[in-house]
Design an enzyme around this catalytic site. Structure first.
Site, PDB file in Angstrom:
ATOM      1  CG  ASP A 203      -2.024   1.041   1.152  1.00  0.00           C
ATOM      2  OD1 ASP A 203      -1.829   2.053   0.444  1.00  0.00           O
ATOM      3  OD2 ASP A 203      -3.062   0.847   1.791  1.00  0.00           O
TER       4      ASP A 203
ATOM      5  NE  ARG B 162      -4.505   3.255   0.038  1.00  0.00           N
ATOM      6  CZ  ARG B 162      -5.606   2.640   0.414  1.00  0.00           C
ATOM      7  NH1 ARG B 162      -6.777   3.130   0.042  1.00  0.00           N
ATOM      8  NH2 ARG B 162      -5.547   1.549   1.147  1.00  0.00           N
TER       9      ARG B 162
END
Length: 352
Positions: A284, A286
């Site tokens: 991930d 982000r």
């Protein structure tokens, strides 16, 4: 340090142009593998001696990095150039989607990195540019776009985000909603917030929703993004007030093209976690500090967070926003996303 220098470097990489990356340990000159062809590569590297820089996760697949190194997506691995490695072979090295079509690549030899900090900055640039983390690398020189590791950090800094404009936006979940647009002077991606309900002293219900073109717009059944977006809007509307943050972080931060590459790997049998790692990215990627900055600009410091992902809670709190309560968002699976949802539950801790 300037995010503008990173923006220029990102634009150059996406166009297939050379870039020089500098750090405290030295400098390297590089060209994105996916942006190179026989002509541009010959101009960049007339002698045909440029080595190939990849992420450790890709190096592990090629038997050039151990699993401990591969756990860090920003850890670089340098592959020694061989005479038979041309632009097409380099693309096969860079793109794991091509592994089944060309399974006999190699053997390859790893080389020591002369400037590992500059190499790590180059891999971060690849993520920001939405390209594969794979480069032809030579010694620094020429009149390329230049960027420092500090410039890359400055570009990725949510502190530069500001409110650009706001307007009333009736939506199906709320005819009185207001949309607020956020923009940074350093990068082109614009984020938006949708404020639903009449603000009062109660804690808002907040949803962090990362852009998903395939799910939000095209109705993809491979994920649950589109249904989650619309369910979240209605759950916020059913509360006293709240905010939906629409974050331009496609594919958990790896970009649309790389997300589609991950889809192709899923068609080959890899789950969503292994697909991201196999491409050379974090599970991930982000940046939840963007969401925290948006909330801060809206005057929101404490929220009831609508999510199944404990990492969003941790990421938001680490960025300075207090999460008073986590609210679940539960939707039925379909035959196309059952494995995807099971992977989120079993491998990334989603509480489904």
């Amino acid at each position: 340090m300037s995010g503008r220098a990173a923006a220029r470097a990102i634009d150059a990489l996406r166009r297939g142009w050379a870039v020089t990356v500098r750090a405290s340990d030295g400098a390297i000159r590089l060209m994105a593998v996916e942006g190179a062809d026989a002509i541009t590569l010959s101009a960049f590297d007339p002698a045909g001696e440029a080595d190939i820089l990849v992420a450790a996760a890709r190096g592990e697949t090629l038997k050039l990095a151990n699993q401990l190194a591969a756990a860090d997506p920003d850890m670089p691995v340098l592959i020694a150039r061989a005479p038979w490695i041309d632009a097409d072979v380099a693309m096969a090295i860079a793109d794991p989607v091509l592994d089944l079509a060309s399974p006999l690549k190699g053997p390859f030899a790893a080389k020591p990195l002369a400037a590992p900090l500059a190499a790590k900055a180059a891999l971060r640039l690849a993520r920001l540019a939405g390209i594969l983390p794979a480069f032809f690398v030579t010694a620094a020189g020429g009149s390329d776009a230049e960027v420092s590791a500090g410039d890359v950090d400055a570009y990725d800094d949510a502190a530069h985000l500001a409110i650009a404009t706001r307007a009333r936006l009736p939506v199906s979940a709320s005819e009185t909603a207001e949309i607020v647009a956020f923009r940074s002077p350093d990068e082109p991606r614009e984020h938006v917030a949708l404020i639903i309900g009449k603000r009062d002293a109660s804690l808002p219900v907040v949803r962090l929703h990362s852009e998903c073109l395939t799910g939000d717009v095209l109705g993809s059944l491979k994920c649950d993004c589109g249904p989650q977006l619309h369910q979240a809007l209605h759950q916020i509307a059913d509360s006293r007030w709240g905010v939906l943050l629409y974050l331009r972080q496609e594919g958990r931060g790896i970009g649309l093209i790389n997300k589609l590459r991950a889809y192709a790997l899923q068609d080959q049998g890899f789950d969503t976690v292994d697909a991201n790692v196999r491409l050379g990215f974090a599970i991930d990627a982000r940046d939840f500090s963007v969401a925290a900055r948006m909330l801060d600009l809206l005057g929101v410091g404490e929220v009831r967070l609508l999510t199944n992902n404990p990492n969003k809670v941790a990421g938001l709190e680490a960025a300075g926003i207090k999460v008073a309560e986590r609210l679940p968002i539960i939707l039925p699976a379909n035959p196309h996303n059952q494995h995807y949802l099971a992977t989120k539950r079993d491998r990334t801790g989603h509480q489904l």
